[in-house]
Scaffold this motif. Structure first.
Motif, mmCIF file in Angstrom:
data_model
loop_
_atom_site.group_PDB
_atom_site.id
_atom_site.type_symbol
_atom_site.label_atom_id
_atom_site.label_comp_id
_atom_site.label_asym_id
_atom_site.label_seq_id
_atom_site.Cartn_x
_atom_site.Cartn_y
_atom_site.Cartn_z
ATOM 1 N N MET A 237 52.840 31.802 37.395
ATOM 2 C CA MET A 237 51.906 32.890 37.606
ATOM 3 C C MET A 237 50.546 32.411 37.316
ATOM 4 O O MET A 237 49.438 32.704 37.824
ATOM 5 N N ASN A 238 50.376 31.204 36.157
ATOM 6 C CA ASN A 238 49.299 29.905 36.125
ATOM 7 C C ASN A 238 49.178 30.269 37.706
ATOM 8 O O ASN A 238 47.739 30.324 38.102
ATOM 9 N N GLY A 239 49.374 29.619 38.848
ATOM 10 C CA GLY A 239 49.176 29.033 40.060
ATOM 11 C C GLY A 239 48.913 30.812 41.518
ATOM 12 O O GLY A 239 47.680 30.659 41.597
ATOM 13 N N ASP A 240 49.388 31.728 40.451
ATOM 14 C CA ASP A 240 48.596 32.890 41.314
ATOM 15 C C ASP A 240 47.607 33.432 40.640
ATOM 16 O O ASP A 240 46.660 33.431 41.747
ATOM 17 N N ILE A 241 47.615 33.207 40.129
ATOM 18 C CA ILE A 241 45.791 33.720 39.041
ATOM 19 C C ILE A 241 44.704 32.522 39.531
ATOM 20 O O ILE A 241 43.875 33.202 39.939
ATOM 21 N N LEU A 242 44.976 31.351 39.771
ATOM 22 C CA LEU A 242 44.046 30.420 39.550
ATOM 23 C C LEU A 242 43.654 29.984 40.941
ATOM 24 O O LEU A 242 42.451 29.597 41.904
ATOM 25 N N SER A 243 45.172 30.804 41.870
ATOM 26 C CA SER A 243 44.438 30.095 43.621
ATOM 27 C C SER A 243 43.628 31.575 44.169
ATOM 28 O O SER A 243 42.537 31.135 45.084
ATOM 29 N N ASP A 244 43.385 32.990 43.403
ATOM 30 C CA ASP A 244 42.824 33.285 43.736
ATOM 31 C C ASP A 244 41.402 32.967 43.413
ATOM 32 O O ASP A 244 40.037 33.570 44.081
ATOM 33 N N LEU A 245 41.660 32.545 42.050
ATOM 34 C CA LEU A 245 39.728 31.463 41.821
ATOM 35 C C LEU A 245 39.536 31.123 42.600
ATOM 36 O O LEU A 245 38.530 30.474 42.607
ATOM 37 N N THR A 246 40.387 30.264 43.182
ATOM 38 C CA THR A 246 40.110 28.808 44.277
ATOM 39 C C THR A 246 39.583 29.052 44.565
ATOM 40 O O THR A 246 38.307 28.738 45.537
ATOM 41 N N SER A 247 40.208 30.461 45.948
ATOM 42 C CA SER A 247 39.644 31.442 46.868
ATOM 43 C C SER A 247 38.808 31.614 46.902
ATOM 44 O O SER A 247 37.986 31.225 48.115
ATOM 45 N N GLY A 248 38.472 32.017 45.869
ATOM 46 C CA GLY A 248 36.288 32.513 45.443
ATOM 47 C C GLY A 248 35.552 31.554 45.233
ATOM 48 O O GLY A 248 34.649 31.879 46.391
ATOM 49 N N LEU A 249 35.826 30.602 45.009
ATOM 50 C CA LEU A 249 35.305 29.488 45.505
ATOM 51 C C LEU A 249 35.086 29.490 47.138
ATOM 52 O O LEU A 249 33.572 28.634 46.753
ATOM 53 N N ILE A 250 35.028 29.334 47.724
ATOM 54 C CA ILE A 250 35.535 28.942 49.224
ATOM 55 C C ILE A 250 34.564 30.229 49.969
ATOM 56 O O ILE A 250 34.824 29.909 50.711
ATOM 57 N N GLY A 251 34.326 31.246 48.660
ATOM 58 C CA GLY A 251 33.802 32.902 50.113
ATOM 59 C C GLY A 251 35.046 34.344 49.927
ATOM 60 O O GLY A 251 34.460 34.458 49.782
ATOM 61 N N GLY A 252 35.877 33.728 49.313
ATOM 62 C CA GLY A 252 36.925 34.913 49.132
ATOM 63 C C GLY A 252 38.195 35.390 49.637
ATOM 64 O O GLY A 252 38.566 33.989 50.280
ATOM 65 N N LEU A 253 39.150 36.075 49.925
ATOM 66 C CA LEU A 253 40.202 35.889 50.186
ATOM 67 C C LEU A 253 39.982 36.174 51.737
ATOM 68 O O LEU A 253 41.401 35.693 51.720
ATOM 69 N N GLY A 254 39.218 36.568 51.880
ATOM 70 C CA GLY A 254 39.522 36.204 53.963
ATOM 71 C C GLY A 254 39.216 35.061 53.930
ATOM 72 O O GLY A 254 39.689 34.607 55.493
ATOM 73 N N PHE A 255 39.555 33.600 53.043
ATOM 74 C CA PHE A 255 38.855 32.308 53.679
ATOM 75 C C PHE A 255 40.566 31.545 53.179
ATOM 76 O O PHE A 255 40.702 30.473 53.667
ATOM 77 N N ALA A 256 41.180 32.620 52.213
ATOM 78 C CA ALA A 256 42.060 31.317 51.889
ATOM 79 C C ALA A 256 44.152 31.808 52.233
ATOM 80 O O ALA A 256 44.162 32.645 52.305
ATOM 81 N N PRO A 257 44.891 30.844 53.413
ATOM 82 C CA PRO A 257 45.388 30.443 53.704
ATOM 83 C C PRO A 257 46.920 29.789 52.287
ATOM 84 O O PRO A 257 46.518 29.204 51.810
ATOM 85 N N SER A 258 47.826 30.592 52.944
ATOM 86 C CA SER A 258 49.335 29.627 52.224
ATOM 87 C C SER A 258 50.285 29.292 52.942
ATOM 88 O O SER A 258 50.409 30.278 53.848
#
Ligand code: NAI
Length: 347
Positions: A237-258
């Motif tokens: 759960m921590n990873g779920d939440i903080l990885s959305d935060l880290t996506s936000g750091l680089i421009g948002g969910l449109g730029f975050a792969p997994s």
């Protein structure tokens, strides 16, 4: 590493799941661009998600999709939603459990041509999220009519697997630092188990600096000094939440792969969901899925094609300035895809 399934013409067979909402739009773009790179990949089309729930299958994942992934060992998928009233379980959780993809790797990197409040920071970090344990076992019940309880399940074996994968990943990528972010100050047994396992395993990787950090402080430092971080291991759960935060750091969910990784299987997708608010409008940003596709090509050892794909994404955003609406641009998904295809053709 497990061997891939090759077609008669020697192509690597990949299970292709378009998914729900914007899924068909962004996976369609990724497929077109992978084909433009000339990568020796063939597709086996399969379903999962909303349409399957609506047919009455409570897992959201039909047997022929399971059979396909068992055969190919690799999937590229769009987001899957769990329609309320059609099924209790998440099809994503079903897939993770079935294929024991116990690790979710979520890299974020500053992208040229994607301005953010953090553009002056050189962000290049990876969240390594445990993917099958924790509160996501989904075991909840009412203790009394007014008190709900959920079970947070963390095993030593699960901790060891995710910690080792995190360090091995860091070593393979030549990364220098691994953090482990937990809430062990409050949940001493569950979150504490990840901390203790991390501290026990870390000395096996003496070339890598290892640090435990309390997860709330990690969230704070990620926003203040994102460039400090390299690899961060977390519970589900921590990873779920903080990885959305880290996506936000680089421009948002449109730029975050997994990448969802297990011992034998790998499932690649975007971090984002099905975005029902923009589904069907042809305006979704396919970049996250494209970067997931690049991770998939790397995994298939199609390194050159992965590199060309990433370069085309970077050049289209940064040099051609073709951008989708989430980035303040006016390009449709189709226009953005077309620009990428011509970059690849001319690159
Ligand atoms: P979401 O990620 O779908 O959307 C959040 C916001 O980001 C929305 O405003 C959306 O328009 C925007 N957004 C997301 N991806 C975008 C893209 N590629 N381009 C432009 N804008 C984009 O999150 P939400 O609304 O919480 O979830 C919707 C559904 O997706 C739910 O049913 C959820 O369960 C499912 N979901 C599935 C995931 C998966 O399959 N791995 C992951 C997360 C959510």
């Amino acid at each position: 590493m497990s061997e891939f399934f090759l077609t008669e013409s020697g192509k690597k067979l990949v299970t292709f799941i378009p998914g729900d909402g914007i899924g068909p739009e962004v996976t369609g773009a990724a497929r077109r661009i992978i084909e433009a790179t000339g990568a020796a990949v063939a597709w086996e089309d399969r379903e999962a998600g909303a349409a399957v729930f609506k047919q009455g299958l409570p897992s959201g994942v039909p047997q022929n999709t399971i059979d396909s992934i068992q055969k190919t060992k690799i999937a590229l998928k769009g987001p899957l939603e769990t329609p309320i009233g059609f099924g209790e379980k998440s099809a994503n959780v079903t897939l993770r459990k079935l294929f024991e993809t116990y690790a979710n790797i979520r890299p974020v990197r500053t992208l040229p041509g994607v301005p953010t409040p953090f553009s002056n920071k050189n962000i290049d970090l990876v969240v390594v999220r445990e993917n099958v344990e924790d509160l996501y076992a989904g075991i909840e019940f009412m203790q009394t009519p007014g008190v709900a309880e959920a079970l947070k399940l963390i095993s030593r074996k699960g901790c060891e697997k995710i910690v080792r994968l995190g360090f091995e990943f860091a070593r393979a990528e030549g990364r220098k630092k691994v953090h482990c972010a937990t809430k062990s100050n409050i949940m001493k047994l569950t979150e504490g188990m990840l901390k203790r396992t991390f501290e026990a395993v870390a000395p096996e990787y003496p070339e890598i600096e290892s640090t435990h950090i309390i997860v709330d402080n990690c969230a704070h430092q990620l926003v203040r000094f994102p460039e400090w971080f390299d690899v961060i291991i977390m519970t589900n759960m921590n990873g779920d939440i903080l990885s959305d935060l880290t996506s936000g750091l680089i421009g948002g969910l449109g730029f975050a792969p997994s990448a969802n990784l297990g011992t034998d299987y790998a499932i690649f997708e975007a971090v984002h969901g099905s975005a029902p608010d923009i589904a069907g409008k042809g305006i979704a940003n396919p970049t996250a899925l494209l970067l997931a596709a690049a991770m998939m090509l790397d995994h298939c050892r199609l390194i050159d094609q992965a590199k060309r794909l990433r370069q085309a994404v970077s050049d289209t955003l940064n040099l051609d300035k073709v951008r989708t609406g989430d980035l303040g641009g006016s390009a449709s998904t189709a226009e953005f895809t077309k620009a990428l295809v011509s970059r690849i053709a001319n690159g």
